[in-house]
Design an enzyme around this catalytic site. Sequence first.
Site, mmCIF file in Angstrom:
data_model
loop_
_atom_site.group_PDB
_atom_site.id
_atom_site.type_symbol
_atom_site.label_atom_id
_atom_site.label_comp_id
_atom_site.label_asym_id
_atom_site.label_seq_id
_atom_site.Cartn_x
_atom_site.Cartn_y
_atom_site.Cartn_z
ATOM 1 N N TYR A 73 5.697 -59.595 6.570
ATOM 2 C CA TYR A 73 4.549 -59.951 5.732
ATOM 3 C C TYR A 73 3.336 -60.299 6.588
ATOM 4 C CZ TYR A 73 1.847 -61.730 1.858
ATOM 5 O OH TYR A 73 0.860 -61.905 0.919
ATOM 6 N N PHE A 125 -23.042 -42.942 -2.177
ATOM 7 C CA PHE A 125 -21.702 -42.433 -2.426
ATOM 8 C C PHE A 125 -21.164 -43.206 -3.622
ATOM 9 C CE2 PHE A 125 -17.117 -42.135 -2.106
ATOM 10 C CZ PHE A 125 -16.999 -40.756 -2.129
ATOM 11 N N THR A 126 -20.382 -42.536 -4.444
ATOM 12 C CA THR A 126 -19.966 -43.078 -5.751
ATOM 13 C C THR A 126 -19.414 -44.507 -5.658
ATOM 14 O OG1 THR A 126 -17.862 -41.939 -5.439
ATOM 15 C CG2 THR A 126 -19.531 -40.813 -6.761
ATOM 16 N N ASP A 216 -20.934 -46.434 7.012
ATOM 17 C CA ASP A 216 -19.781 -45.870 6.313
ATOM 18 C C ASP A 216 -19.219 -44.828 7.279
ATOM 19 O OD1 ASP A 216 -17.957 -44.434 4.867
ATOM 20 O OD2 ASP A 216 -19.170 -44.312 3.054
ATOM 21 N N LYS A 259 -9.543 -39.817 5.344
ATOM 22 C CA LYS A 259 -10.362 -38.656 5.744
ATOM 23 C C LYS A 259 -10.111 -38.348 7.224
ATOM 24 C CE LYS A 259 -12.044 -39.742 1.672
ATOM 25 N NZ LYS A 259 -13.284 -40.391 1.339
ATOM 26 N N ARG A 383 -19.802 -32.341 -8.235
ATOM 27 C CA ARG A 383 -20.634 -33.339 -7.581
ATOM 28 C C ARG A 383 -22.058 -33.099 -8.046
ATOM 29 N NH1 ARG A 383 -17.376 -37.389 -4.919
ATOM 30 N NH2 ARG A 383 -17.345 -37.704 -7.150
ATOM 31 N N PHE A 449 -16.763 -39.615 -13.653
ATOM 32 C CA PHE A 449 -16.261 -38.296 -13.257
ATOM 33 C C PHE A 449 -14.745 -38.242 -13.142
ATOM 34 C CE2 PHE A 449 -15.420 -39.439 -8.844
ATOM 35 C CZ PHE A 449 -16.247 -40.550 -8.676
HETATM 36 C C1 LIG Z 1 -13.874 -41.203 0.399
HETATM 37 C C2 LIG Z 1 -15.103 -41.885 0.764
HETATM 38 C C3 LIG Z 1 -15.260 -43.258 0.522
HETATM 39 C C4 LIG Z 1 -14.260 -44.103 -0.243
HETATM 40 O O1 LIG Z 1 -13.019 -44.136 0.356
HETATM 41 P P1 LIG Z 1 -11.664 -44.240 -0.501
HETATM 42 O O2 LIG Z 1 -10.596 -44.289 0.521
HETATM 43 O O3 LIG Z 1 -11.594 -43.023 -1.381
HETATM 44 O O4 LIG Z 1 -11.729 -45.483 -1.333
HETATM 45 C C5 LIG Z 1 -16.438 -43.846 0.951
HETATM 46 N N1 LIG Z 1 -17.385 -43.140 1.568
HETATM 47 C C6 LIG Z 1 -17.272 -41.828 1.814
HETATM 48 C C7 LIG Z 1 -18.352 -41.098 2.514
HETATM 49 C C8 LIG Z 1 -16.133 -41.149 1.419
HETATM 50 O O5 LIG Z 1 -16.035 -39.846 1.650
#
Ligand SMILES: *Cc1c(COP(=O)(O)O)cnc(C)c1O
Length: 462
Positions: A73, A125-126, A216, A259, A383, A449
């Site tokens: 943990y 970004f969303t 980011d 990613k 998008r 979306f």
């Molecule tokens: C995917 C993504 C996020 C969010 O990450 P999650 O792991 O899906 O929560 C933030 N910024 C960018 C540019 C992304 O491509």
Amino acid sequence: MKKRTIAEPYKIKVVEPIKVTTRKHREKAIKEAGYNTFLLKSEDVYIDLLTDSGTNAMSDNQWAGMMLGDEAYAGSRNFYNLEKAVQEIYGYRHIVPTHQGRGAEHIISKVLIENGDFIPGNMYFTTTRLHQELAGGTFIDVIIDEAHDPAADFEFKGNVDFNKLATLVKKVGAAKIPYFSLQANTNMAGGQPFSMENLKELSEYFKKKKIKIILDATRAVENAYFIKKRESGYKTKSVKTILKEICSYTYGCTMSSKKDHYCNIGGFLATNDEKVFTNAKELVVIYEGLHTYGGLAGRDMEAIARGIYECVKDENIAARIRQVEYLGNKLLKAKVPIVVPIGGHGVFLDAKKILEHIPQEQFSAQALTSALYIDSGVRGMERGAVSAGRDKQGKNIYPKLELVRLAIPRRVYTNLHMDVVAESVIEIYNNREKIKGLKITYEPEKLRFFQARFKQTSWRRG
Ligand SMILES: *Cc1c(COP(=O)(O)O)cnc(C)c1O
């Protein structure tokens, strides 16, 4: 001598069968899914280009690491491996793991943003923007105009426009700006990089104003690769060195390891600031888990740690981008309107241009995404206006970019799969006047979306 072919720097050890379906089956499936590819079952998909998030192929070394998960943990050894990897490769001192990128976005927004603040950035970004808004902030887009024009063939479409930025700072005052939200390889613009020159300038500007830059870093390796390829002075530098330089101009980062790091889950928040780190640790235990696991299993943290070292190898990132370019160049050759330059993580179809007969109010990118699925079982993602959502008054936002994203998972598909995708896109492009617009029948309040449902309209312009 003729230019030699460069192949992928790996071979395939495990395969996963995929199913080819009939057109009739797909027509039924997409109708049942309310013309939203997020609501399709994965088993009804042939080639899945919905996202490159969490859909990548891990290496044998990452899988081997999964078996070495220390599921304690508190104080798992995999956490310390992850911490060391982030310190070595990204250069930040402190790290807080989170279940994925948005977990880190949630926490940094809560730590730094106060009600009534403004957060400028190089395109939204969303999930990032939503967390900024939920924390009481307003996101302001200050990316250069070229980023909003799919046909503008500019090498650094992720750059910041200093006039737009200065206008904002003058209007609201630096005290109302807790940080600049800098996205590497801007996703919504088509996977487009900023230049190091632009970032250096930004860093100088903000030093004077005492405003932080939060990176980011989700796609920072792709951004670093483009800097190496395109920016003078960086040709002989490694992607690893360039990545570290990028981070050195920033105050901290949020990261989705789904990613660049090839992982199926995971992310983190990193910073050099003691106070931010302390505050983030206090919040992570509420929303994610203890600060040495943040919602992740020990094995996940190990996979991330190993992925971090792998993703900065020049040959790995080069192979990834080469495949994206392979698909993009096929479509360009067939004159299909796509976002140029070809981006880092996928090919973006210009739905506004392709479906001129469908007004944006009928969600042309959503319609094109559905049409592609029906034609070949290839799943992409809208998008455009659906993703952009509504403004604070509840009105639909109609962004300049109305795109279909074909995101390519890393190390998953071969170039023959890309040929199938290209043939299908070209086929529907040649028969584009048959595609109908869509109307919303159900819409969730936030991030619509993901779960919105649609039906086909019969109305057409002209
Ligand atoms: C995917 C993504 C996020 C969010 O990450 P999650 O792991 O899906 O929560 C933030 N910024 C960018 C540019 C992304 O491509």
